[in-house]
Write a protein that holds these residues in place. Structure first.
Motif, short mmCIF file in Angstrom:
data_model
loop_
_atom_site.label_atom_id
_atom_site.label_comp_id
_atom_site.label_asym_id
_atom_site.label_seq_id
_atom_site.Cartn_x
_atom_site.Cartn_y
_atom_site.Cartn_z
N LYS A 9 0.83 -1.20 0.00
CA LYS A 9 0.00 0.00 0.00
C LYS A 9 0.87 1.26 0.00
O LYS A 9 0.59 2.22 -0.73
CB LYS A 9 -0.95 0.01 1.20
CG LYS A 9 -1.89 1.22 1.20
CD LYS A 9 -2.57 1.44 2.53
CE LYS A 9 -3.63 0.41 2.81
NZ LYS A 9 -4.43 0.75 4.03
N ALA A 10 1.91 1.25 0.79
CA ALA A 10 2.81 2.40 0.85
C ALA A 10 3.42 2.69 -0.52
O ALA A 10 3.51 3.85 -0.96
CB ALA A 10 3.90 2.17 1.89
N GLU A 11 3.85 1.62 -1.19
CA GLU A 11 4.44 1.79 -2.52
C GLU A 11 3.44 2.36 -3.51
O GLU A 11 3.75 3.27 -4.29
CB GLU A 11 4.98 0.45 -3.01
CG GLU A 11 5.49 0.45 -4.44
CD GLU A 11 6.75 1.27 -4.65
OE1 GLU A 11 7.10 1.51 -5.82
OE2 GLU A 11 7.37 1.69 -3.65
N PHE A 12 2.21 1.84 -3.48
CA PHE A 12 1.19 2.35 -4.40
C PHE A 12 0.90 3.82 -4.13
O PHE A 12 0.84 4.63 -5.07
CB PHE A 12 -0.10 1.55 -4.28
CG PHE A 12 -1.25 2.19 -5.00
CD1 PHE A 12 -1.30 2.19 -6.40
CD2 PHE A 12 -2.26 2.85 -4.31
CE1 PHE A 12 -2.33 2.82 -7.08
CE2 PHE A 12 -3.30 3.47 -4.98
CZ PHE A 12 -3.34 3.46 -6.37
N LEU A 13 0.72 4.20 -2.88
CA LEU A 13 0.42 5.60 -2.55
C LEU A 13 1.56 6.52 -2.97
O LEU A 13 1.33 7.63 -3.48
CB LEU A 13 0.13 5.73 -1.05
CG LEU A 13 -1.20 5.16 -0.57
CD1 LEU A 13 -1.25 5.15 0.96
CD2 LEU A 13 -2.37 5.95 -1.13
N ALA A 42 -0.95 -2.29 -9.54
CA ALA A 42 -1.31 -0.90 -9.81
C ALA A 42 -0.08 -0.01 -9.80
O ALA A 42 0.10 0.84 -10.69
CB ALA A 42 -2.32 -0.41 -8.78
N ALA A 43 0.77 -0.19 -8.82
CA ALA A 43 2.00 0.61 -8.74
C ALA A 43 2.90 0.35 -9.95
O ALA A 43 3.47 1.27 -10.54
CB ALA A 43 2.75 0.30 -7.45
N LYS A 44 3.00 -0.93 -10.33
CA LYS A 44 3.84 -1.28 -11.48
C LYS A 44 3.27 -0.71 -12.76
O LYS A 44 4.01 -0.26 -13.65
CB LYS A 44 3.97 -2.81 -11.57
CG LYS A 44 5.05 -3.25 -12.55
CD LYS A 44 6.43 -2.84 -12.08
CE LYS A 44 7.53 -3.37 -12.98
NZ LYS A 44 8.87 -2.94 -12.53
#
Length: 421
Positions: free
Chosen positions: A81-85, A302-304
């Motif tokens: 979650k931290a990476e996505f945000l 999502a982050a990727k």
């Protein structure tokens, strides 16, 4: 096929139009259990903007699963979650100067819409919400009240209240914004002052109707002057579908609230969120809840997806190049067969061709399937053949799809033209 006929509910819909058993998929292609390949111009109704089993996203997910990354964690903190945000802020929100808080809701678009309208009502203390003709916002009761389609509304089994319906941009040649502002300023108009206005910049299910930038700016101005929150439902038109990440960017507006789902998870994994300006973050802890509001697998993909496709302008340029090719091809058909087609509609890779009636559109979509192409219809009478390929589609694959569509028309034209005359 017997197991589906014997056990699955009558509520199924897509399977009725595409009656084969799919077993695998890659990029812009779907494959049946006997190896037959279908070109996919449906793309999970917009949930697969980056194609089926995108290799970059798949590898990121496999690596995360291999190291036993957190799968389910309610709304607890996680590395994923931290990476996505962080990625969302660095590549999407920050460059666009959008100062939004992020709320993770249940994993579907209708969950995000429910949260958005609840929040708007809580912030303003008002209950009425303005929605537009031909809008589609989901099938749970709150979202369904905002939806115009009578087929979906008919399944509610209860009155759908708390909504004022106004004409969308271009609807029946009515100036809906002039009407809206006049009603806001007239104490006898009979419209309760709304908490919010909700709209799609391109109406996906409603027939690919497009709001002009001028109209969007005017609507934002009316909302601002009258202290009404502006909600953009970007569940289908967002995540690059119109060429830019958000569908409203070209208009230069900054909505108070934005809903995202479908392709925000990148890989087709369920995920939904609501973005809103910090001053509207008035929820009490757990006040809007849900067991599956933290899909960590979707956070990873999502982050990727964002870092891979939205760190520069190349992907947006690719989308717009394919969109030009699509628009040109569809325009040629309108010019050649005016008795069958009315006009080209939509924007970006969210375009379609409006047929003179729904029967023509249905025949063409069915013939496309016979030619191994999956495509659906949209609009009040299902009169629009809707081109919704993955955004990652190659120039050659798009050309193949357009060739199959043209073949479908040529196969049907003699009968359709005879009937039209």
């Amino acid at each position: 096929m017997n197991i589906f006929r014997d056990k699955e509910s009558n509520v199924q819909s897509y399977a009725r139009h595409f009656p084969v058993v799919f077993s695998s998929a890659k990029g812009s292609w779907l494959y049946t259990q006997d190896g037959q390949a279908y070109l996919d111009f449906l793309a999970g109704a917009g949930a697969l903007n980056y194609g089926h089993n995108n290799p970059v996203l798949k590898q990121a997910l496999l690596e995360y699963i291999e190291k036993d990354g957190l799968t389910h964690g309610l709304d607890m903190y996680s590395e994923a979650k931290a990476e996505f945000l962080d990625v969302l802020q660095r590549y999407i929100l920050g460059p666009r100067e959008l100062d939004y808080r992020v709320q993770f809701t249940g994993p579907t678009g209708t969950n995000a819409v429910e949260a958005a309208i609840k929040l708007a009502r809580k912030v303003t203390g008002r209950s009425n919400v303005v929605a537009f003709t031909n809008g589609f916002h989901g099938c749970s009761l709150g979202a369904l009240a905002l939806t115009g389609n009578q087929h979906h509304r008919g399944g509610a089994g209860i009155g759908l209240n708390g909504v004022t319906r106004l004409p969308y941009d271009g609807y029946a040649n009515v100036d809906g914004l002039a009407l809206f502002e006049a009603m806001l300023e007239d104490n006898s108009a009979g419209m309760d002052k709304p908490a919010a206005v909700i709209l799609e910049v391109v109406q996906g299910e409603g027939g690919l109707n497009v709001a002009s930038n001028t109209w969007l700016r005017a609507l934002a101005s009316v909302c601002r002057r009258h202290d009404v929150l502006l909600i953009v439902d970007d569940i289908q038109a967002g995540c690059g579908r119109t060429g830019s990440f958000f569908s409203f960017e070209a208009a230069g507006i900054k909505p108070d609230i934005v809903t995202l789902s479908k392709s925000i998870g990148g890989y087709g994994l369920p995920m939904a969120l609501v973005l809103y300006k910090p001053q509207y973050d008035v929820w009490l802890p757990g006040e809007h809840n849900g067991t599956f509001r933290g899909n960590n697998h979707a956070f990873v993909t999502a982050a990727k997806a964002i870092t891979t496709y939205w760190s520069d302008e190349q992907f947006s340029h690719h989308i717009m190049e394919r969109a030009k090719e699509l628009k040109y091809a569809l325009s040629q058909h309108v010019e050649r067969y005016p008795t069958l087609f009315a006009k080209v509609k939509g924007r970006g890779l969210m375009q379609g061709i409006a047929c003179q009636n729904g029967a023509i559109a249905e025949r063409i979509a069915r013939e496309c399937f016979a030619l191994e192409m999956v495509i659906e219809t949209a609009g009040p009478e299902d009169e629009v053949v809707k081109f919704f390929c993955p955004l990652t589609i190659s120039k050659e694959e798009l050309a193949t799809g357009l060739e199959r569509f043209e073949q479908a028309i040529e196969n049907l034209a003699p009968k359709l033209l005879a009937k039209a005359s």
